[in-house]
Enzyme design. Structure first.
Site, PDB file in Angstrom:
ATOM      1  N   ASP A  81      -0.105  -4.786 -18.195  1.00 44.05           N
ATOM      2  CA  ASP A  81      -0.681  -6.115 -17.967  1.00 44.05           C
ATOM      3  C   ASP A  81      -1.578  -6.551 -19.118  1.00 44.05           C
ATOM      4  O   ASP A  81      -1.605  -7.730 -19.494  1.00 44.05           O
ATOM      5  CB  ASP A  81      -1.487  -6.130 -16.660  1.00 44.05           C
ATOM      6  CG  ASP A  81      -0.594  -6.326 -15.444  1.00 44.05           C
ATOM      7  OD1 ASP A  81       0.632  -6.121 -15.567  1.00 44.05           O
ATOM      8  OD2 ASP A  81      -1.126  -6.676 -14.376  1.00 44.05           O
ATOM      9  N   ASN A 139       4.863  -9.300 -15.028  1.00 47.81           N
ATOM     10  CA  ASN A 139       4.395  -9.545 -13.663  1.00 47.81           C
ATOM     11  C   ASN A 139       2.869  -9.516 -13.625  1.00 47.81           C
ATOM     12  O   ASN A 139       2.255  -9.114 -12.643  1.00 47.81           O
ATOM     13  CB  ASN A 139       4.975  -8.496 -12.707  1.00 47.81           C
ATOM     14  CG  ASN A 139       4.919  -8.933 -11.252  1.00 47.81           C
ATOM     15  OD1 ASN A 139       4.654 -10.101 -10.948  1.00 47.81           O
ATOM     16  ND2 ASN A 139       5.158  -8.016 -10.343  1.00 47.81           N
ATOM     17  N   ASP A 197      -6.938  -4.827  -2.745  1.00 47.43           N
ATOM     18  CA  ASP A 197      -6.228  -3.768  -3.456  1.00 47.43           C
ATOM     19  C   ASP A 197      -6.572  -2.396  -2.891  1.00 47.43           C
ATOM     20  O   ASP A 197      -5.684  -1.573  -2.623  1.00 47.43           O
ATOM     21  CB  ASP A 197      -6.550  -3.816  -4.954  1.00 47.43           C
ATOM     22  CG  ASP A 197      -5.887  -4.992  -5.649  1.00 47.43           C
ATOM     23  OD1 ASP A 197      -4.943  -5.575  -5.079  1.00 47.43           O
ATOM     24  OD2 ASP A 197      -6.321  -5.350  -6.760  1.00 47.43           O
ATOM     25  N   GLU A 219       2.265  -8.079  -6.412  1.00 45.13           N
ATOM     26  CA  GLU A 219       3.375  -7.606  -7.233  1.00 45.13           C
ATOM     27  C   GLU A 219       4.658  -7.428  -6.434  1.00 45.13           C
ATOM     28  O   GLU A 219       5.761  -7.567  -6.957  1.00 45.13           O
ATOM     29  CB  GLU A 219       2.991  -6.288  -7.919  1.00 45.13           C
ATOM     30  CG  GLU A 219       2.060  -6.456  -9.109  1.00 45.13           C
ATOM     31  CD  GLU A 219       0.601  -6.626  -8.748  1.00 45.13           C
ATOM     32  OE1 GLU A 219      -0.239  -6.514  -9.652  1.00 45.13           O
ATOM     33  OE2 GLU A 219       0.287  -6.873  -7.567  1.00 45.13           O
ATOM     34  N   HIS A 239       2.813  -0.860  -8.912  1.00 42.50           N
ATOM     35  CA  HIS A 239       1.993   0.271  -9.328  1.00 42.50           C
ATOM     36  C   HIS A 239       1.151   0.848  -8.202  1.00 42.50           C
ATOM     37  O   HIS A 239       1.014   2.070  -8.076  1.00 42.50           O
ATOM     38  CB  HIS A 239       1.087  -0.159 -10.488  1.00 42.50           C
ATOM     39  CG  HIS A 239       0.231  -1.349 -10.200  1.00 42.50           C
ATOM     40  ND1 HIS A 239      -1.123  -1.394 -10.462  1.00 42.50           N
ATOM     41  CD2 HIS A 239       0.511  -2.565  -9.640  1.00 42.50           C
ATOM     42  CE1 HIS A 239      -1.614  -2.559 -10.111  1.00 42.50           C
ATOM     43  NE2 HIS A 239      -0.645  -3.292  -9.613  1.00 42.50           N
ATOM     44  N   ARG A 240       0.595  -0.010  -7.369  1.00 44.16           N
ATOM     45  CA  ARG A 240      -0.309   0.474  -6.328  1.00 44.16           C
ATOM     46  C   ARG A 240       0.446   1.164  -5.194  1.00 44.16           C
ATOM     47  O   ARG A 240      -0.109   2.041  -4.523  1.00 44.16           O
ATOM     48  CB  ARG A 240      -1.187  -0.656  -5.801  1.00 44.16           C
ATOM     49  CG  ARG A 240      -2.053  -1.258  -6.897  1.00 44.16           C
ATOM     50  CD  ARG A 240      -3.358  -1.819  -6.419  1.00 44.16           C
ATOM     51  NE  ARG A 240      -4.072  -2.454  -7.523  1.00 44.16           N
ATOM     52  CZ  ARG A 240      -4.795  -1.797  -8.419  1.00 44.16           C
ATOM     53  NH1 ARG A 240      -4.899  -0.478  -8.323  1.00 44.16           N
ATOM     54  NH2 ARG A 240      -5.401  -2.432  -9.401  1.00 44.16           N
TER      55      ARG A 240
END
Length: 529
Positions: free
Chosen positions: A96, A153, A416, A444, A489-490
C-alpha cells in the site's frame, strides 16, 4: 523431448514444500492471470501458496512493530503538499505504501528512500501546494493527455489522492486499481468534493472507482463559494468560504481525505457530517497529523455551533470541521511513524489465548491510533494488560486465571482489530458479539461474510446481521482447516491464531500480508513455542 498435455498438467500442478520452525509453505502454480491494463503489467502465470501453521503452544517475547499503514500514507501525502523537505522515519515497507510512493513519483514529487538498520526512511521534497502533473512540463500540445495512476487495493492511497488531485489547477487524472477496488464505494467522497467545487466523478452505476478528475471549472468553483461580509464600526471584512455536507456512516477515510485536501483551496472550508461519524479515532489521527504539519482544524458541534477540543470528537453526535483560508502545510522537518496498532492486535491476542507474555513496541498509552483500545477488550476477556508510553504487554496465567470470557463489544472505533477479536472468540467461554462493524463489508474484501465463513469452517456457530455478528465458540477447533484469505492481508494474519488451539491451520495465499506486514509470519514464528 515431447511434452504431452498430460505431462504439462502434472508440471502445472507441481508443488514445492518448504518447512521452517513448524511453518510449512506449499507453492502451487495456477492458470494464467492478466491484471487490469492500468497496472501496466501482466503475468503468464501466478503462484498460489498454502502455508501450514503448526500447533502453537504459547506466544512469548517482544515484537517491534512496523510503521502504521494509515500514518505512513498520510505522512507521505502531507509531506508532498508542504513547504520544505520532510524526513519520514519508520515508514511502513508494504504494498500500500509503495502504491502511494509510485503515484507521488509519477506526479513528479522527488522522494529519496533509505533503508536503515531496522526501519525505512524517505525524504520528501514538498511542493508547497497542489501536486504537480508530469504533463505540465510536457511539450505535447495534445489537450487529451491524462495522468493515469494505478493504486492496487490501497484505500489509504486512493481516497486521499483523489481529494488532493481534485484541486490540481491544470491537469486531468484517472485513478484506478484492482477489481476489488472497483467494488469499494467512493461516491460519498465524490459528493463532498463536488460540493467544494471539484470536477470529479466515479462510475455512476456502482459509486466506485475508477475516479476521473478534470481541472476545476471557474463556474463550479464560484458556485461552491459563499461570500460573507462582516461590518464593525471601523472595518468591513469580506470572506469567501466553501462548505460540504457529507455522510460519515460509510468510511471515515472520506472525511479524512477532504480535510487533508482543504488547505489547497485557499479559502475557508467547513465540512459537516449530516448523519453519524464512524471510526472517529482515525479522523482524530488525521487532524493531529495535520497539526504537526502546521494546519489547525476547528471542531464544533453542528447542532449547537459550540467549538470543541479534539479530545471530545468521539462524543459529538454530528461534528463539523473548519479549516481557515490562510491554512498551509509546512514541513515539521522530521516525523516518526508510530508502530501499527492493528498489527499489534495479533501478537497481543496470541498471548491472551495461550497464556504467554508478549510485549509490542512502537505504540502504547500515548498512541494516536484507535486500535490500541483492542488491549482493553482483551482485559475485559480476562487478560492482564500493562501499558507504557510506547509499548503494551499482555499476559494471562492459565493456572490462576479461568478461560477467556465472551464479550459484547461495540467495535465501531476499532474495525480492523475487531477482526482479531473474531478469532479470540473461538477460545472464550460463551458467545462474543462484535457490533457496529458495517464497514467490514467495504474493506479489502467483504469481511463480514469472510469472517462468518472461516469461523464456521473452524467449528464455530456464527450469526450474521447487517452490522454485527455473534460467534459461539466450538467445543473443539477443527484441525487442518484451509483458510481462504480472499486477497485480504488481515484475514491471513487473524486466522493464523487458530493454531493456538493446538491444531494445524492452512493459510491460502499467505503473501497477501505484503499489503501491510510482509514479515508477519516470520515475526509470529519467532514468538512461537
Amino acid at each position: 523431448m515431447t511434452i504431452t498435455l498430460a505431462s504439462l498438467s502434472v508440471l502445472l500442478l507441481a508443488s514445492i514444500i518448504i518447512s521452517t520452525q513448524g511453518f510449512t509453505t506449499t507453492t502451487t502454480t495456477t492458470p494464467p492471470v492478466v491484471h487490469h491494463p492500468l497496472s501496466m503489467s501482466a503475468e503468464a502465470e501466478t503462484e498460489v501458496e498454502k502455508k501450514t501453521i503448526g500447533p502453537i503452544k504459547s506466544l512469548d517475547g517482544t515484537v517491534t512493530l512496523p510503521g502504521s499503514k494509515s500514518l505512513s500514507n498520510r505522512c507521505l501525502l502531507l509531506a508532498a503538499l508542504s513547504e520544505g523537505n520532510t524526513k519520514v522515519e519508520n515508514l511502513l515497507d508494504s504494498d500500500d505504501i509503495r502504491y502511494m510512493i509510485q503515484a507521488l513519483q509519477t506526479l513528479g514529487v522527488p522522494l529519496e528512500e533509505k533503508k536503515e538498520t531496522d526501519s525505512r526512511t524517505v525524504l520528501v521534497t514538498g511542493q508547497a501546494g497542489p501536486l504537480p502533473s508530469p504533463k505540465q512540463n510536457d511539450n505535447d500540445d495534445d489537450d487529451d493527455d491524462v495522468v493515469e495512476l494505478f493504486l492496487g487495493n490501497a484505500g489509504t492511497a486512493m481516497r486521499p489522492l483523489a481529494a488532493a488531485l481534485s484541486f490540481s489547477p491544470s491537469a486531468s487524472f484517472v485513478l484506478d486499481g484492482v477489481p476489488r477496488m472497483r467494488e469499494r464505494p467512493i461516491a460519498d467522497l465524490m459528493d463532498g468534493l463536488q460540493q467544494l467545487g471539484a470536477n470529479v466523478e466515479c462510475v455512476k452505476e456502482t459509486g466506485c472507482p475508477p475516479v476521473t478528475i478534470q481541472p476545476p471549472s471557474s463556474s463550479s468553483s464560484s458556485d461552491s463559494s459563499k461570500t460573507t461580509t462582516t461590518t464593525t464600526t471601523t472595518t468591513t471584512t469580506t470572506t469567501t468560504s466553501r462548505t460540504a455536507l457529507i455522510s460519515g456512516k460509510m468510511s471515515s477515510q472520506f472525511l479524512s481525505s477532504l480535510l487533508m485536501a482543504a488547505p489547497l483551496l485557499e479559502e475557508e472550508v467547513t465540512i459537516t457530517i449530516k448523519d453519524e461519524l464512524i471510526s472517529a479515532p482515525y479522523v482524530a489521527l488525521t487532524i493531529g497529523l495535520m497539526q504537526q504539519f502546521g494546519v489547525t482544524v476547528e471542531i464544533a458541534d453542528a447542532e449547537t455551533n459550540e467549538v470543541k477540543p479534539l479530545s471530545e470528537l468521539e462524543s459529538i453526535a454530528r461534528p463539523s470541521f473548519t479549516i481557515a483560508k490562510d491554512a498551509a502545510y509546512v514541513s515539521p522537518g522530521t516525523i516518526l511513524v508510530e508502530g501499527d496498532a492493528s498489527s499489534a492486535s495479533y501478537f497481543l491476542a496470541g498471548a491472551a489465548i495461550t497464556g504467554g507474555t508478549v510485549t509490542v513496541r512502537g505504540c502504547g498509552s500515548q498512541s494516536v491510533q484507535g486500535d490500541v483500545a483492542f488491549a482493553h477488550v482483551l482485559e475485559q476477556m480476562g487478560a492482564t494488560v500493562t501499558w507504557d508510553d510506547t509499548s503494551i504487554t499482555v499476559t494471562r496465567d492459565p493456572d490462576t486465571t479461568s478461560s477467556l470470557r465472551g464479550v459484547d463489544v461495540d467495535c465501531g472505533k476499532i474495525p480492523d482489530a475487531a477482526m482479531t477479536l473474531a478469532v479470540v472468540a473461538l477460545f472464550a467461554e460463551g458467545p462474543t458479539t462484535i457490533r457496529n462493524v458495517y464497514s467490514w463489508r467495504l474493506k479489502e474484501t467483504e469481511r463480514m461474510k469472510a469472517i462468518v465463513a472461516e469461523c464456521t469452517k473452524l467449528g464455530a456457530t456464527v450469526e450474521e446481521f447487517r452490522d454485527y455478528c455473534i460467534i459461539t465458540p466450538p467445543s473443539v477447533v477443527n484441525n487442518r482447516v484451509e483458510i481462504e484469505t480472499y486477497d485480504d492481508h488481515r484475514m491471513a494474519m487473524t486466522f493464523s491464531l487458530a493454531a493456538c488451539a493446538g491444531v494445524d491451520v492452512i493459510i491460502r495465499d499467505p503473501k497477501c500480508t505484503a499489503k501491510t506486514f510482509p514479515t508477519y509470519f516470520d515475526e509470529l514464528a519467532s514468538l512461537t513455542t
